[in-house]
Write an enzyme that holds these catalytic residues in place. Structure first.
Site, PDB file in Angstrom:
ATOM      1  N   LEU A 102      76.869  17.898 -14.841  1.00  9.95           N
ATOM      2  CA  LEU A 102      78.260  17.450 -14.820  1.00  9.95           C
ATOM      3  C   LEU A 102      79.070  18.525 -14.100  1.00  9.95           C
ATOM      4  O   LEU A 102      79.211  19.647 -14.580  1.00  9.95           O
ATOM      5  CB  LEU A 102      78.760  17.249 -16.259  1.00  9.95           C
ATOM      6  CG  LEU A 102      77.897  16.275 -17.086  1.00  9.95           C
ATOM      7  CD1 LEU A 102      78.329  16.266 -18.552  1.00  9.95           C
ATOM      8  CD2 LEU A 102      77.949  14.859 -16.513  1.00  9.95           C
ATOM      9  N   GLY A 105      84.472  19.756 -13.119  1.00 13.88           N
ATOM     10  CA  GLY A 105      85.542  20.646 -13.595  1.00 13.88           C
ATOM     11  C   GLY A 105      85.930  21.726 -12.596  1.00 13.88           C
ATOM     12  O   GLY A 105      85.105  22.220 -11.827  1.00 13.88           O
ATOM     13  N   GLN A 179      82.435  10.791  -9.930  1.00  4.57           N
ATOM     14  CA  GLN A 179      82.932  10.009 -11.052  1.00  4.57           C
ATOM     15  C   GLN A 179      84.215   9.311 -10.601  1.00  4.57           C
ATOM     16  O   GLN A 179      84.768   9.613  -9.543  1.00  4.57           O
ATOM     17  CB  GLN A 179      83.138  10.879 -12.289  1.00  4.57           C
ATOM     18  CG  GLN A 179      84.177  11.950 -12.209  1.00  4.57           C
ATOM     19  CD  GLN A 179      84.158  12.839 -13.460  1.00  4.57           C
ATOM     20  OE1 GLN A 179      83.843  14.018 -13.365  1.00  4.57           O
ATOM     21  NE2 GLN A 179      84.523  12.327 -14.598  1.00  4.57           N
ATOM     22  N   GLY A 211      86.727  11.881 -17.763  1.00  2.31           N
ATOM     23  CA  GLY A 211      85.765  12.399 -18.749  1.00  2.31           C
ATOM     24  C   GLY A 211      84.339  12.068 -18.353  1.00  2.31           C
ATOM     25  O   GLY A 211      84.085  11.194 -17.524  1.00  2.31           O
ATOM     26  N   HIS A 212      83.366  12.768 -18.966  1.00  2.00           N
ATOM     27  CA  HIS A 212      81.980  12.578 -18.514  1.00  2.00           C
ATOM     28  C   HIS A 212      81.328  11.294 -19.026  1.00  2.00           C
ATOM     29  O   HIS A 212      80.244  10.934 -18.603  1.00  2.00           O
ATOM     30  CB  HIS A 212      81.106  13.805 -18.797  1.00  2.00           C
ATOM     31  CG  HIS A 212      81.335  14.461 -20.130  1.00  2.00           C
ATOM     32  ND1 HIS A 212      81.273  13.770 -21.317  1.00  2.00           N
ATOM     33  CD2 HIS A 212      81.611  15.749 -20.451  1.00  2.00           C
ATOM     34  CE1 HIS A 212      81.495  14.612 -22.316  1.00  2.00           C
ATOM     35  NE2 HIS A 212      81.715  15.821 -21.822  1.00  2.00           N
ATOM     36  N   ASN A 240      76.188  20.033 -19.052  1.00  2.00           N
ATOM     37  CA  ASN A 240      77.340  20.642 -18.367  1.00  2.00           C
ATOM     38  C   ASN A 240      76.826  21.767 -17.474  1.00  2.00           C
ATOM     39  O   ASN A 240      75.996  22.573 -17.912  1.00  2.00           O
ATOM     40  CB  ASN A 240      78.311  21.244 -19.399  1.00  2.00           C
ATOM     41  CG  ASN A 240      78.880  20.200 -20.330  1.00  2.00           C
ATOM     42  OD1 ASN A 240      78.575  19.023 -20.209  1.00  2.00           O
ATOM     43  ND2 ASN A 240      79.710  20.610 -21.268  1.00  2.00           N
ATOM     44  N   ASP A 242      78.209  24.398 -16.713  1.00  6.91           N
ATOM     45  CA  ASP A 242      78.566  25.742 -17.201  1.00  6.91           C
ATOM     46  C   ASP A 242      77.815  26.128 -18.478  1.00  6.91           C
ATOM     47  O   ASP A 242      78.071  27.169 -19.054  1.00  6.91           O
ATOM     48  CB  ASP A 242      80.086  25.877 -17.398  1.00  6.91           C
ATOM     49  CG  ASP A 242      80.632  24.958 -18.483  1.00  6.91           C
ATOM     50  OD1 ASP A 242      79.832  24.289 -19.167  1.00  6.91           O
ATOM     51  OD2 ASP A 242      81.864  24.916 -18.649  1.00  6.91           O
ATOM     52  N   LYS A 385      82.977  29.319 -20.875  1.00  7.79           N
ATOM     53  CA  LYS A 385      84.297  28.676 -20.787  1.00  7.79           C
ATOM     54  C   LYS A 385      85.392  29.695 -20.491  1.00  7.79           C
ATOM     55  O   LYS A 385      86.466  29.347 -20.024  1.00  7.79           O
ATOM     56  CB  LYS A 385      84.641  27.962 -22.106  1.00  7.79           C
ATOM     57  CG  LYS A 385      83.627  26.910 -22.554  1.00  7.79           C
ATOM     58  CD  LYS A 385      83.668  25.689 -21.673  1.00  7.79           C
ATOM     59  CE  LYS A 385      82.696  24.613 -22.142  1.00  7.79           C
ATOM     60  NZ  LYS A 385      82.483  23.579 -21.110  1.00  7.79           N
TER      61      LYS A 385
END
Length: 497
Positions: A102, A105, A179, A211-212, A240, A242, A385
């Site tokens: 994903l 971001g 997406q 959103g995913h 994700n 990250d 994060k």
């Protein structure tokens, strides 16, 4: 007004609102250039379906009384999965896998422009570099062809594609798909803020990636889902980008490919034990006879403390998911993937209050057959994060091998220290400026840093270290300093004479 009359009145208002939104979306669609028309139409149709559901649903989406702990066998300990060992034909099992990251971001929360996946995390390697290295290592070790798929958003797509050229000579086929792009809606009128399809200038803030949970429809619409099924691929491993702990796990893959009871499992969610830091994470529950992911936003206010309790709900979702491609195709074609809507309020730069409707990929677990939770070691959940997380993964707590980070054997306790860096460290460039070199943290339990603090070279931190520079003060930790169970406060500057 009678109750029947009131609900009829609400229904009329709802229908009128849907009609107004439909008209607005049609107006927006007329502004799409011909080469973007089909794609934009798919996006706006998807949004209309989501908006329709949003108007139908009222109140918290779960009835707290129906939430039960999942049955013992529905969440398996990782040790049990690992104990089954590996088959002789690891290559043929791996060749049925597709890795999806994903990648929608941005790095804004860490003070960086562009996609978060392009931030350097270790020895100049970015999140994306490490991901490519991991999969290339698999493909070389087992002579396989595991592809990497990036789910980008309109925010990250262009920058990511520019970078992908540098991996042309790697032994990994890389695919991308985008997406959806949905319109933000005015919190009061519930009408789209956008007036046309552009997302530059005034319109920059009018659109958002939803959103995913959008992965199912977008992956299907991109054509990649069918391509991979035709190539004989069977599962996607989604995580994700990250989360540096989300590497391909051969034991979980083997469990999926060779189910012990012969019943294929369509969806595996990796969960791990909660600590005090994870009380807000979504948890797996049993709800109306099915495994269900419950997020904190869905919990009625009166039960939030109960939801956060580590004793009742012991695990949380890592968002490492293994999903059957054939099942995604079947459910997507029947329009049967059911995910709760997350209503995310935002305030735009000009002060306008908007809402964006989102869904989460893990929420679809209840739509799949024979779903399973696997309670994995904490090492499979290593998200970056904040710069506090970045300090951990850059330090000697971890060693890097073929793109994978593992906890150093020199650390006596396998737990990760608690690190809290203050606001002076929020942006990556400020953080890097404040450390001449990353301290030795092998024996650290807890670090709190607040205020104007810098670290010299070869500093060693052990036990609990708290460094607080009050407003107007500055603390320079000198090169070679060893701080063990220390509180440093006030003003400390060591200057060259």
């Amino acid at each position: 007004m009678s109750q029947d009359g009131a609900s009829q009145f609400q229904e009329v208002i709802r229908q009128e609102l849907e009609l107004s939104v439909k008209k607005e979306l049609e107006k927006i669609l007329t502004t799409a250039p011909s080469h973007e028309f089909e794609h934009t139409k798919k996006d706006l149709d998807g949004f209309r379906k989501l908006f329709h559901r949003f108007l139908q649903e009222k109140g918290p989406s779960v009835d707290w009384g129906k939430i039960q702990r999942p049955p013992e066998d529905s969440i398996q300990p990782y040790e049990k999965i690992k104990a089954r060992g590996l088959p002789d034909n690891i290559s043929s099992v791996l060749n049925k896998l597709v890795v999806v990251k994903l990648n929608g971001g941005l790095g804004t929360s860490m003070g960086c422009k562009g996609p978060k996946s392009l931030i350097g995390v270790r020895n100049e390697n970015t999140f994306l570099d490490l991901t490519v290295q991991q999969i290339e290592h698999l493909n070389k070790s087992y002579n396989t062809d595991v592809p990497l798929v990036l789910m980008n958003s309109f925010n990250t797509d262009e920058d990511t594609k520019k970078i992908l050229q540098k991996y042309n000579h790697c032994r990994v086929k890389i695919y991308t798909f985008n997406q959806s792009r949905y319109p933000r809606i005015n919190k009061e009128s519930l009408l789209p803020v956008a007036k046309d399809v552009s997302y530059s200038g005034e319109n920059t803030e009018a659109w958002y990636p939803p959103g995913h949970g959008d992965i199912y429809a977008s992956f299907y619409n991109s054509g990649l889902l069918d391509t991979f099924i035709e190539e004989g691929k069977e599962y996607i491993f989604v995580s994700n980008i990250d989360n540096l702990g989300a590497t391909v796990d051969l034991y979980i893959l083997n469990h999926l490919m060779n189910p012990p009871n012969g019943k294929p499992c369509e969806f595996v969610m990796e969960v791990t034990n909660k600590t005090r830091a994870d009380v807000k994470g979504g948890t797996l529950t049993q709800y109306e006879g099915k495994l269900r992911l419950v997020e904190i936003a869905q919990v009625p206010k009166a039960h939030v403390d109960e939801f956060k309790s580590v004793s009742k709900f012991k695990i949380f979702n890592t968002n490492n998911l293994w999903i059957s491609l054939a099942a995604v195709k079947r459910l997507q074609e029947r329009n049967a993937i059911d995910m709760e809507i997350i209503v995310n309020p935002k305030t735009l730069d000009g002060g306008l209050n908007v809402i964006q409707l989102e869904t989460a990929v893990g929420a679809a677990i209840k739509s799949f057959e024979n779903s399973l939770g696997i309670n994995v070691p904490r090492s499979r959940f290593l998200p970056v994060k904040t710069t506090s997380d970045l300090l951990l993964v850059m330090s000697n707590l971890y060693s890097l091998n073929a793109g994978s980070l593992t906890m150093s054997e020199k650390r006596e306790f396998p737990t990760v220290p608690l690190v809290k860096l203050g606001s002076s460290f929020t942006k990556v460039q400020d953080y890097l400026r404040r450390f001449e070199s990353i301290p030795d943290m092998l024996e650290l339990d807890h670090l709190t840093v607040s205020g104007d603090v810098t670290f010299g070279k070869h500093v060693s931190l052990k036990g609990t270290v708290i460094i607080i520079a009050n407003h107007g003060d500055r603390i320079d930790i000198p090169p070679g300093a060893v701080l063990e169970n220390k509180i440093v406060s006030g003003n400390l500057r060591i200057l060259d004479h």
